[in-house]
Design a protein around this motif. Structure first.
Motif, short mmCIF file in Angstrom:
data_model
loop_
_atom_site.label_atom_id
_atom_site.label_comp_id
_atom_site.label_asym_id
_atom_site.label_seq_id
_atom_site.Cartn_x
_atom_site.Cartn_y
_atom_site.Cartn_z
N ARG A 70 0.86 -1.18 0.00
CA ARG A 70 0.00 0.00 0.00
C ARG A 70 0.90 1.23 0.00
NH1 ARG A 70 -5.43 0.92 2.22
NH2 ARG A 70 -5.51 -1.34 2.31
N LEU A 71 0.88 1.95 -1.10
CA LEU A 71 1.77 3.10 -1.25
C LEU A 71 0.96 4.38 -1.24
CD1 LEU A 71 4.74 4.02 -1.98
CD2 LEU A 71 3.92 4.12 -4.32
N ARG A 72 1.15 5.17 -0.20
CA ARG A 72 0.45 6.46 -0.11
C ARG A 72 1.29 7.52 -0.81
NH1 ARG A 72 -1.32 6.27 6.23
NH2 ARG A 72 -3.31 5.26 5.92
N PHE A 73 0.62 8.31 -1.62
CA PHE A 73 1.33 9.35 -2.37
C PHE A 73 0.75 10.72 -2.00
CE2 PHE A 73 -2.01 7.48 -5.02
CZ PHE A 73 -2.75 8.59 -5.36
N PRO A 74 1.53 11.79 -2.21
CA PRO A 74 1.07 13.11 -1.76
C PRO A 74 -0.06 13.67 -2.62
CG PRO A 74 3.19 13.29 -2.85
CD PRO A 74 2.90 11.83 -2.76
N ALA A 75 -0.93 14.44 -1.97
CA ALA A 75 -2.09 15.02 -2.67
C ALA A 75 -1.67 16.04 -3.72
CB ALA A 75 -3.02 15.68 -1.65
N SER A 76 -0.48 16.61 -3.54
CA SER A 76 -0.04 17.65 -4.48
C SER A 76 0.37 17.10 -5.83
CB SER A 76 1.12 18.43 -3.85
OG SER A 76 2.12 17.52 -3.43
N LEU A 77 0.58 15.79 -5.92
CA LEU A 77 0.98 15.21 -7.21
C LEU A 77 -0.26 14.98 -8.07
CD1 LEU A 77 3.69 12.46 -6.67
CD2 LEU A 77 3.96 14.69 -7.72
N ALA A 187 -3.98 6.07 -1.88
CA ALA A 187 -3.09 4.93 -1.60
C ALA A 187 -3.18 3.94 -2.75
CB ALA A 187 -3.47 4.26 -0.29
N LEU A 188 -2.06 3.77 -3.40
CA LEU A 188 -1.97 2.83 -4.51
C LEU A 188 -1.74 1.43 -3.90
CD1 LEU A 188 0.22 3.62 -7.59
CD2 LEU A 188 0.20 1.35 -6.62
N THR A 189 -2.65 0.54 -4.13
CA THR A 189 -2.59 -0.76 -3.47
C THR A 189 -2.36 -1.87 -4.49
OG1 THR A 189 -4.12 0.10 -1.84
CG2 THR A 189 -3.84 -2.27 -1.87
N LEU A 190 -1.42 -2.74 -4.18
CA LEU A 190 -1.13 -3.90 -5.02
C LEU A 190 -1.33 -5.15 -4.17
CD1 LEU A 190 0.21 -5.57 -7.34
CD2 LEU A 190 2.42 -4.83 -6.46
N LEU A 191 -2.19 -6.03 -4.62
CA LEU A 191 -2.44 -7.28 -3.90
C LEU A 191 -1.69 -8.41 -4.60
CD1 LEU A 191 -6.30 -6.78 -3.58
CD2 LEU A 191 -4.61 -6.45 -1.77
N ILE A 192 -0.74 -9.00 -3.88
CA ILE A 192 0.09 -10.05 -4.48
C ILE A 192 -0.46 -11.40 -4.00
CG2 ILE A 192 2.44 -10.90 -4.87
CD1 ILE A 192 3.39 -8.08 -3.99
N ALA A 193 -1.35 -11.95 -4.79
CA ALA A 193 -1.98 -13.23 -4.41
C ALA A 193 -0.97 -14.36 -4.54
CB ALA A 193 -3.18 -13.48 -5.31
N PRO A 194 -1.05 -15.38 -3.67
CA PRO A 194 -0.13 -16.52 -3.82
C PRO A 194 -0.49 -17.33 -5.06
CG PRO A 194 -1.73 -16.93 -2.07
CD PRO A 194 -1.97 -15.54 -2.56
N VAL A 195 0.54 -17.97 -5.64
CA VAL A 195 0.25 -18.82 -6.80
C VAL A 195 -0.48 -20.07 -6.30
CG1 VAL A 195 2.10 -18.03 -8.30
CG2 VAL A 195 2.57 -19.86 -6.68
N PRO A 247 6.14 13.61 0.07
CA PRO A 247 6.35 12.43 0.91
C PRO A 247 5.62 11.19 0.36
CG PRO A 247 4.72 13.84 1.90
CD PRO A 247 5.15 14.53 0.64
N PHE A 248 6.21 10.05 0.57
CA PHE A 248 5.59 8.77 0.22
C PHE A 248 5.68 7.84 1.43
CE2 PHE A 248 6.56 10.50 -3.89
CZ PHE A 248 5.57 10.01 -4.73
N HIS A 249 4.69 7.01 1.55
CA HIS A 249 4.68 6.05 2.66
C HIS A 249 4.22 4.70 2.13
CE1 HIS A 249 2.31 4.02 5.95
NE2 HIS A 249 3.49 4.14 6.52
N ALA A 250 5.02 3.68 2.38
CA ALA A 250 4.63 2.34 1.93
C ALA A 250 4.39 1.45 3.13
CB ALA A 250 5.72 1.73 1.05
#
Lengths: 275, 152
Positions: A70-77, A187-195, A247-250
């Motif tokens: 989950r990657l949070r990115f700034p509102a100004s971008l 928040a850009l979210t990537l779900l990495i499901a198991p194979v 700022p970015f927060h993962a």
């Protein structure tokens, strides 16, 4: 003479050992997860630009596979004010469950859905799912981030990973952009499901680097019966450098339920000097 | 003693008249205030972009025809900001709170709005409504339909 020889040998051993000890010290000093964010040279405030993001995970210190990023990115971008994601790519729930999908490259998705491109590195572990037992093979892949249809009121994302070596398979992962409280823009979210279990393998992401609005992205359009290609507008930077820059927060969630947080700040581009 | 009493009585009468006058003025003001149903269609074009903020201008047709200037903060999940309608007799400033409803080149959005200011005959106006529309994410030209109730 014997003493001199012994002293020389000790010195040689010390000289050999010193860099190794230094390297081990550096490894221990490095954080287990590192997040980077940067703008390319030539980026300027008030204009559009690609945004480079990178995440590195040390598998020796965090061996459990990541299940969610989950990657949070700034509102100004200006991600929403960019021209990225002019089309969407829909994949079925069955494809996300299978992880490995048919096709290569964009696997049938429109190029107009591509929002970012990059590379990823992972450890493919075969055999018993313990960190000592399995055979581990490092895998390299090229990654595309695509726009997907709205999912439960949220902007949908699709991540396609094309294995380059040694496994040439295409993996599909679901993602979306979720709301995030101020000062975040989302928040850009990537779900990495198991194979699936039938493969008796697990994939542990160790690094991912991608560029949102990468310069090589081209969109297709039809005008007056002719097809032409254009470069979509990338992420729009504000006219002024915001206080605290970008700022970015993962937040990483691992398969065992533990989480790890990491932050970084992307610097503002250097203002161009006027002549 | 009687002189003091007369002065007190006069003061009381004047106070009474002042209160009555104020009440009548207020009543007259209330009587003049009217509530209207507003239906507007707006066509906007991009004037400037800065980060996640877009500035647009355009025209409105409908109950309150006129010109519009707007400033919206657009994130992937929310659209907030304000716009000002300059119409005959004054201006109206509205705040908006909405969200995108689809992706793609022509994206849909919808939300709510409320009056936050006004000048001329719209000074002290109040009201709220809803809006929906589409925006072309290549040109940032937008078409918006809005409806609501306005008291001024």
């Amino acid at each position: 003479m014997r003493i001199a020889t012994a002293a020389a040998a000790a010195l040689a051993v010390a000289a050999l050992a010193a860099p190794a000890a230094g390297a081990a010290g550096r490894a221990a000093a490095e954080p287990p997860v590192e997040l980077t964010a940067s703008l390319p040279a030539g980026a300027r405030l008030g204009a559009e630009s690609p945004v480079r993001l990178g995440l590195r995970i040390d598998p020796r210190r965090l061996p459990t596979p990541v299940r969610e990023l989950r990657l949070r990115f700034p509102a100004s971008l200006g991600i929403a004010t960019s021209g990225l994601g002019a089309a969407t790519c829909r994949r079925t729930a069955a494809e996300f469950e299978a992880v490995m999908i048919r096709g290569y490259g964009l696997a049938g998705c429109s190029p107009n859905a591509v929002m970012g491109r990059g590379t990823a590195r992972a450890e493919v572990r075969f055999g018993p799912s313990s960190t000592e037992g399995p055979i581990t093979i490092p895998e390299l892949a090229s990654v595309s981030m695509l726009a997907a249809p709205f999912d439960d009121g949220r902007f949908g994302l699709l991540f396609l990973a094309n294995g380059t070596r040694p496994f040439g398979v295409t993996l599909a992962y679901k993602g979306r952009i979720e709301p995030a409280p101020a000062p975040w823009g989302g928040a850009l979210t990537l779900l990495i499901a198991p194979v699936p279990n039938e493969f008796d393998a697990e994939i542990a992401l160790t690094a991912i680097a991608f560029e949102i609005g990468a310069p090589q992205i081209r969109y297709r359009e039809r005008r007056n019966g002719r097809t032409s290609w254009y470069r979509p507008e990338g992420v729009v930077l504000p006219s002024r450098c915001p206080r605290g820059a970008f700022p970015f927060h993962a937040q990483l969630t691992f398969a065992d339920g533990t989480t790890h947080d990491v932050r970084t700040t992307m610097r503002c581009p250097t203002p161009r000097t006027r002549r | 003693m009687s002189g003091q009493s007369t002065v007190r009585q006069r003061t009381l009468w004047w106070s009474f008249f002042a209160v009555v006058l104020a009440a009548l003025t207020l009543a007259a003001g209330t009587a003049q205030a009217r509530t209207v149903n507003v239906n507007e269609r707006a066509s906007l074009h991009l004037t400037r972009k800065s980060g996640s903020t877009i500035y647009q201008a355009g025209t409105a047709t409908g109950t309150l025809p006129g010109t519009i200037t707007s400033r919206f903060h657009v994130t992937v999940t929310r659209v907030t900001g304000s716009f000002k309608v300059t119409t005959r007799g004054g201006t109206l400033t509205m705040s908006v709170n909405g969200s995108p409803r689809s992706g793609g080149t022509v994206a849909r959005f919808a939300g709510t709005m409320r009056v936050v200011g006004g000048t001329g005959k719209f000074a002290g106006a109040r009201g709220s409504g809803t809006f929906s529309g589409t925006v072309n994410r290549r040109t940032w030209a937008a078409n918006v339909s809005a409806s609501g109730r306005l008291t001024y």
